[in-house]
Scaffold this motif. Structure first.
Motif, PDB file in Angstrom:
ATOM      1  N   ASP A   1      -7.422   5.643  -6.582  1.00  0.00           N
ATOM      2  CA  ASP A   1      -6.166   6.363  -6.783  1.00  0.00           C
ATOM      3  C   ASP A   1      -5.817   7.290  -5.620  1.00  0.00           C
ATOM      4  O   ASP A   1      -4.898   8.094  -5.736  1.00  0.00           O
ATOM      5  CB  ASP A   1      -6.258   7.188  -8.077  1.00  0.00           C
ATOM      6  CG  ASP A   1      -7.524   8.045  -8.098  1.00  0.00           C
ATOM      7  OD1 ASP A   1      -8.159   8.194  -7.034  1.00  0.00           O
ATOM      8  OD2 ASP A   1      -7.875   8.547  -9.178  1.00  0.00           O
ATOM      9  N   GLY A   2      -6.551   7.200  -4.528  1.00  0.00           N
ATOM     10  CA  GLY A   2      -6.243   8.042  -3.380  1.00  0.00           C
ATOM     11  C   GLY A   2      -6.837   9.445  -3.466  1.00  0.00           C
ATOM     12  O   GLY A   2      -6.789  10.193  -2.507  1.00  0.00           O
ATOM     13  N   MET A   3      -7.412   9.788  -4.627  1.00  0.00           N
ATOM     14  CA  MET A   3      -7.977  11.134  -4.765  1.00  0.00           C
ATOM     15  C   MET A   3      -9.310  11.223  -4.006  1.00  0.00           C
ATOM     16  O   MET A   3      -9.643  12.250  -3.432  1.00  0.00           O
ATOM     17  CB  MET A   3      -8.236  11.488  -6.238  1.00  0.00           C
ATOM     18  CG  MET A   3      -7.024  11.365  -7.132  1.00  0.00           C
ATOM     19  SD  MET A   3      -5.771  12.549  -6.688  1.00  0.00           S
ATOM     20  CE  MET A   3      -6.425  14.002  -7.473  1.00  0.00           C
TER      21      MET A   3
ATOM     22  N   GLN B   1       0.836  -1.204   0.000  1.00  0.00           N
ATOM     23  CA  GLN B   1       0.000   0.000   0.000  1.00  0.00           C
ATOM     24  C   GLN B   1       0.870   1.252   0.000  1.00  0.00           C
ATOM     25  O   GLN B   1       2.045   1.200   0.362  1.00  0.00           O
ATOM     26  CB  GLN B   1      -0.917  -0.017   1.213  1.00  0.00           C
ATOM     27  CG  GLN B   1      -0.161  -0.168   2.517  1.00  0.00           C
ATOM     28  CD  GLN B   1      -1.081  -0.083   3.721  1.00  0.00           C
ATOM     29  OE1 GLN B   1      -1.988   0.715   3.762  1.00  0.00           O
ATOM     30  NE2 GLN B   1      -0.829  -0.913   4.706  1.00  0.00           N
ATOM     31  N   PRO B   2       0.296   2.398  -0.399  1.00  0.00           N
ATOM     32  CA  PRO B   2       1.084   3.620  -0.390  1.00  0.00           C
ATOM     33  C   PRO B   2       1.514   3.981   1.040  1.00  0.00           C
ATOM     34  O   PRO B   2       0.789   3.684   1.987  1.00  0.00           O
ATOM     35  CB  PRO B   2       0.110   4.692  -0.909  1.00  0.00           C
ATOM     36  CG  PRO B   2      -1.113   4.001  -1.338  1.00  0.00           C
ATOM     37  CD  PRO B   2      -1.100   2.608  -0.835  1.00  0.00           C
ATOM     38  N   PHE B   3       2.672   4.582   1.162  1.00  0.00           N
ATOM     39  CA  PHE B   3       3.140   5.045   2.468  1.00  0.00           C
ATOM     40  C   PHE B   3       3.673   6.455   2.272  1.00  0.00           C
ATOM     41  O   PHE B   3       4.506   6.686   1.400  1.00  0.00           O
ATOM     42  CB  PHE B   3       4.227   4.102   2.992  1.00  0.00           C
ATOM     43  CG  PHE B   3       4.684   4.434   4.384  1.00  0.00           C
ATOM     44  CD1 PHE B   3       3.804   4.301   5.457  1.00  0.00           C
ATOM     45  CD2 PHE B   3       5.959   4.899   4.626  1.00  0.00           C
ATOM     46  CE1 PHE B   3       4.213   4.614   6.746  1.00  0.00           C
ATOM     47  CE2 PHE B   3       6.374   5.216   5.911  1.00  0.00           C
ATOM     48  CZ  PHE B   3       5.498   5.073   6.981  1.00  0.00           C
ATOM     49  N   PRO B   4       3.188   7.407   3.068  1.00  0.00           N
ATOM     50  CA  PRO B   4       3.565   8.802   2.804  1.00  0.00           C
ATOM     51  C   PRO B   4       5.026   9.084   3.140  1.00  0.00           C
ATOM     52  O   PRO B   4       5.584   8.481   4.054  1.00  0.00           O
ATOM     53  CB  PRO B   4       2.645   9.590   3.735  1.00  0.00           C
ATOM     54  CG  PRO B   4       2.286   8.633   4.826  1.00  0.00           C
ATOM     55  CD  PRO B   4       2.268   7.275   4.206  1.00  0.00           C
ATOM     56  N   GLY B   5       5.610  10.007   2.388  1.00  0.00           N
ATOM     57  CA  GLY B   5       7.005  10.391   2.621  1.00  0.00           C
ATOM     58  C   GLY B   5       7.294  10.771   4.068  1.00  0.00           C
ATOM     59  O   GLY B   5       8.269  10.288   4.647  1.00  0.00           O
ATOM     60  N   PRO B   6       6.452  11.602   4.694  1.00  0.00           N
ATOM     61  CA  PRO B   6       6.741  11.991   6.085  1.00  0.00           C
ATOM     62  C   PRO B   6       6.469  10.872   7.092  1.00  0.00           C
ATOM     63  O   PRO B   6       6.633  11.048   8.289  1.00  0.00           O
ATOM     64  CB  PRO B   6       5.785  13.171   6.342  1.00  0.00           C
ATOM     65  CG  PRO B   6       5.229  13.560   5.022  1.00  0.00           C
ATOM     66  CD  PRO B   6       5.313  12.366   4.134  1.00  0.00           C
TER      67      PRO B   6
HETATM   68  P1  XMP Z   1      -4.583  12.295   1.772  1.00  0.00           P
HETATM   69  O1  XMP Z   1      -4.257  12.267   3.235  1.00  0.00           O
HETATM   70  O2  XMP Z   1      -4.204  13.590   1.119  1.00  0.00           O
HETATM   71  O3  XMP Z   1      -3.668  11.200   1.100  1.00  0.00           O
HETATM   72  O4  XMP Z   1      -5.998  11.915   1.487  1.00  0.00           O
HETATM   73  C1  XMP Z   1      -3.814  10.695  -0.195  1.00  0.00           C
HETATM   74  C2  XMP Z   1      -2.727   9.665  -0.435  1.00  0.00           C
HETATM   75  O5  XMP Z   1      -1.446  10.312  -0.437  1.00  0.00           O
HETATM   76  C3  XMP Z   1      -0.614   9.807   0.581  1.00  0.00           C
HETATM   77  N1  XMP Z   1       0.118  10.940   1.148  1.00  0.00           N
HETATM   78  C4  XMP Z   1       1.397  11.225   0.872  1.00  0.00           C
HETATM   79  N2  XMP Z   1       2.287  10.583   0.105  1.00  0.00           N
HETATM   80  N3  XMP Z   1       3.931  12.191   0.669  1.00  0.00           N
HETATM   81  C5  XMP Z   1       3.549  11.065   0.038  1.00  0.00           C
HETATM   82  O6  XMP Z   1       4.385  10.462  -0.629  1.00  0.00           O
HETATM   83  C6  XMP Z   1       3.086  12.900   1.461  1.00  0.00           C
HETATM   84  O7  XMP Z   1       3.447  13.916   2.028  1.00  0.00           O
HETATM   85  C7  XMP Z   1       1.750  12.376   1.566  1.00  0.00           C
HETATM   86  N4  XMP Z   1       0.658  12.793   2.237  1.00  0.00           N
HETATM   87  C8  XMP Z   1      -0.338  11.892   1.954  1.00  0.00           C
HETATM   88  C9  XMP Z   1      -1.542   9.131   1.576  1.00  0.00           C
HETATM   89  O8  XMP Z   1      -0.891   8.104   2.318  1.00  0.00           O
HETATM   90  C10 XMP Z   1      -2.629   8.617   0.671  1.00  0.00           C
HETATM   91  O9  XMP Z   1      -2.246   7.410   0.059  1.00  0.00           O
END
Ligand code: XMP
Length: 560
Positions: free
Chosen positions: A514-516, A411-416
Motif C-alpha cells: 500500500d505504499g506505507m 502504478q501510483p504517480f505523485p501529484g507533484p
Molecule cells: P513516499 O515517497 O512517501 O510515497 O514513500 C508513498 C507513495 O505516495 C506517493 N506520493 C504522492 N502521491 N501526492 C500523491 O498523490 C504526493 O504529493 C505524493 N508524494 C508521494 C508515492 O509515489 C508513493 O506511491
C-alpha cells in the motif's frame, strides 16, 4: 449491494482495512465502523448482516479499554471477534481472560478437531465440547497453521460457548456459541500467514451470516450509474481529471451516467511522464468521448519553480499553482457553460477511513493533485461515487467500464509529478532526462513481465497478485512502483575514447502492498543490465546508472 453488509467494528487494530478488504474479496459489502459509533448507528435503525470485531492494542482489563455493552450481544447480530475482539466478547459475556508472562507471536500450529481429549483440551475448560465440527471450520482441515500475535488469551469461555480449536500455548484459539451466532478467534484469519483464513471468513459470511456474496464491481457500476443519474438529473458536473486511476474511473463512471453534462479540466503542469498528457486526451477525450478542457500550464509552473531546490517549497508551489489554475479555468467554464452544480472527486475508501470519516464524517478533500480548494462563490456540491471502494475495487470498476488494463492497473504517480524526482533546481534539460530514462524503464519492465507471463502465467507488477497455496492473495513480492530519478550528481566517464562529465540516473523499483512500507524490488540482473546499457546509450546527458537499494523505512519511495 443487496446485502445490508457487514460492519468491521474497529477497536484500533492494525489490520482493520485488511479485514475489510478480505470481506470485499469474498464479494460481501462491508464498512469499517469505529466501535464508539456502533450503538448510535444501531439505535438509528441500521442493522448489519453481521459484525467482525477487529483486534486492538488494549487489554480488556485496562482502564477505559474499548468495548461494547453486553446488550449488544442480545441483538441477534452474528459476531466474529478477532484477537482482542474475541477476548472482549468473552470478557463481556462472563468468560475469563488472562495475561500470561509470555507472548504467542508468529506462525503457530492449530488443532481444530471436535474431540477435546485428542485435542488436548481439558473438557472442563472447553465447556460442553462441540459435537460436530464448527461452521467456521467447515471444509477446512483439523490440523492447521495460523498467525498469532497476542499476550492475553481466553482461559475460560463464557457460559454457552464451546472451544473449537487450540494451540500449544493457547487453550482457546477459537470459541463459539452457535445458538447465538457468536464466534471468536484468537488468531488472525485476515493475514496470508493464516492460509485457511479466507475460507474461515467466507464460512462466517456465507454460512453464519447468510451473505449472498453478490458484491461485484459490475453490480456496483450499474447501480452507481443509475444513482448518479437520479442525484444529478440534467444538472452539470465539473471534474479535475489528472489521468490517475481514481479521477479517471470516477470521470468515466459519471460520464456513463450523464454524458456531456460532465466537463473535465485537465491541468497539464508539464511534470508528467513521457507522452502522458497526450494519452489522457487520446483515451478519455477521443476514445471515451468525454468533454475535456486541457490546460497547458507547463510554462507557468516551470517559471514559478525556477531556481527553487527545496523539496517542500517545490511541493507547496505546485499545490498553490494547481489551485490557482483550476480556479481560473473553472470560473471561465462557469461563465461559458452556465450553472455547474457538482464537483466530482475521486475520493476512495482508505481516504475516508484515514480521515476518521468511517463513521460518517465528511471526507477530507484530497491534496493538490485533485482539488485543494475552490472559489466559495461557486458553491459546488461534492459528488464522490468511489468513496466506498478500495483501490483494487476502483480498478475493477474501471475494467467494467472498459478502461484498458494498462491504465487501470497503472502504478501510483505523485501529484507533484516529476518535480519530486528531479533533485535540486528543475530545468527542462533535467526533466527531459527523467522522462526519457523513465520511458525506457517502463518499457523494459513491461518486457520483463511479458516474458514472465509467457513462462509462468503471472506478471510481477502491481495488481497481478500471486496466490499462495491456501488461495490467499499476496502482492508482497510484486513490483509495485518503478521510476527513475535524477539525483543532481554529475560524474566523470568515458565514452568513445572521450571524457564525459554527465548526469547519473537513479532507478527506483519497489515492492509494497500500500505504499506505507516497501522493499527494493529484486529485479533480475539481466533486466538491470539492459536498463543500464539502454539509458546510458539512448539518453543524452547520462553516463552512469544507479539502483536504489533502500527499503521504506528508513527511505521513502520518492526521493523528495
Ligand atoms: P513516499 O515517497 O512517501 O510515497 O514513500 C508513498 C507513495 O505516495 C506517493 N506520493 C504522492 N502521491 N501526492 C500523491 O498523490 C504526493 O504529493 C505524493 N508524494 C508521494 C508515492 O509515489 C508513493 O506511491
Amino acid at each position: 449491494m443487496t446485502d445490508n453488509g457487514i460492519w468491521v467494528v474497529d477497536f484500533g487494530g492494525q489490520y482493520n482495512q485488511l479485514i475489510a478488504r478480505r470481506v470485499r474479496e469474498a464479494h460481501v459489502y462491508c464498512e469499517i465502523v469505529p466501535y464508539e459509533k456502533c450503538m448510535a448507528r444501531l439505535d438509528g435503525g441500521e442493522l448489519p448482516l453481521g459484525v467482525i470485531f477487529t483486534g486492538g492494542p488494549s487489554s480488556v482489563y485496562e482502564e477505559g479499554a474499548p468495548g461494547l455493552p453486553a446488550s449488544f450481544f442480545e441483538l441477534g447480530i452474528p459476531v466474529l471477534g478477532i484477537c482482542y475482539g474475541a477476548q472482549l466478547m468473552a470478557h463481556t459475556l462472563g468468560g475469563k481472560v488472562v495475561s500470561p508472562d509470555y507472548k504467542e507471536y508468529g506462525r503457530v500450529a492449530l488443532y481444530a478437531g471436535i474431540d477435546p481429549v485428542i485435542a488436548g483440551i481439558d473438557p472442563v475448560i472447553a465447556g460442553a465440547a462441540p459435537q460436530s465440527k464448527s461452521a467456521l471450520f467447515s471444509g477446512i482441515s483439523d490440523t492447521l497453521q495460523c498467525w498469532m500475535s497476542h499476550t492475553d488469551y481466553i482461559a475460560e469461555p463464557p457460559a454457552g460457548f464451546v472451544v473449537t480449536s487450540h494451540t500449544e500455548n493457547c487453550p482457546t484459539a477459537s470459541l463459539e456459541d452457535p445458538v447465538r451466532r457468536l464466534y471468536g478467534v484468537q488468531f488472525h484469519p485476515e493475514v496470508h500467514h493464516t492460509p485457511f483464513g479466507q475460507e474461515l471468513l467466507k464460512n462466517f459470511l456465507y454460512k453464519v451470516c447468510g451473505a449472498a456474496g453478490d458484491w461485484t464491481m459490475a453490480n456496483f457500476a450499474k447501480q452507481k450509474v443509475s444513482e448518479i443519474r437520479e442525484i444529478v438529473g440534467d444538472r452539470k458536473v465539473l471534474c479535475a481529471l489528472s489521468g490517475g486511476v481514481d479521477s479517471s474511473v470516477a470521470a468515466v463512471l459519471v460520464h456513463e451516467a450523464i454524458g456531456d453534462n460532465l466537463t473535465c479540466i485537465f491541468v497539464d503542469h508539464g511534470l508528467l511522464r513521457k507522452d502522458e498528457g497526450e494519452q489522457v486526451m487520446e483515451v478519455y477525450g477521443r476514445q471515451f468521448n468525454m468533454k475535456i478542457h486541457r490546460v497547458n500550464a507547463a510554462e507557468r509552473f516551470l517559471s514559478k519553480l525556477a531556481g527553487v531546490d527545496d523539496p517542500e517549497k517545490k511541493r507547496k508551489i505546485i499545490g498553490a499553482e494547481f489551485i490557482a489554475v483550476f480556479d481560473e479555468e473553472s470560473k471561465k467554464l462557469f461563465a461559458s457553460e452556465g450553472d455547474i452544480e457538482f464537483l466530482l472527486q475521486g475520493t476512495i475508501y482508505p481516504d475516508v477511513v484515514e480521515s476518521g470519516g468511517g463513521g460518517g464524517k465528511a471526507a477530507v478533500i484530497k491534496s493538490h493533485h485533485n482539488v485543494g480548494g475552490l472559489p466559495d462563490d461557486m458553491n459546488l456540491k461534492l459528488l464522490e461515487p468511489l468513496r466506498l471502494l478500495f483501490k483494487d475495487e476502483v480498478r475493477g470498476v474501471g475494467e467494467e467500464l472498459g478502461i484498458a488494463p494498462e491504465l487501470v492497473w497503472r502504478q501510483p504517480f505523485p501529484g507533484p509529478g516529476l518535480a519530486i524526482r528531479c533533485l535540486g533546481e528543475i530545468t527542462e534539460e533535467k526533466l527531459f532526462i527523467i522522462r526519457e530514462s523513465d520511458a525506457i524503464l517502463r518499457e523494459e519492465i513491461d518486457k520483463y513481465n511479458e516474458g514472465l507471463f509467457a513462462k509462468t502465467g503471472k506478471r510481477n507488477y502491481g495488481g497481478d497478485y500471486v496466490s499462495d497455496a491456501g488461495g490467499n492473495v499476496s502482492s508482497e513480492r510484486a513490483v509495485w512502483q518503478y521510476f527513475t530519478v535524477l539525483p543532481n550528481i554529475r560524474s566523470v566517464g568515458v565514452m568513445g575514447d572521450a571524457r564525459t562529465y554527465d548526469y547519473a540516473v537513479g532507478i527506483r523499483a519497489v515492492t509494497s502492498v500500500d505504499g506505507m512500507t516497501s522493499d527494493w524490488a529484486r529485479l533480475p540482473y539481466e533486466v538491470l543490465e539492459t536498463l543500464s546499457n539502454r539509458i546510458v546509450n539512448e539518453v543524452d546527458g547520462v553516463n552512469r546508472v544507479l539502483y536504489d537499494l533502500t527499503s521504506k523505512p528508513p527511505g521513502t519511495i520518492e526521493w523528495e
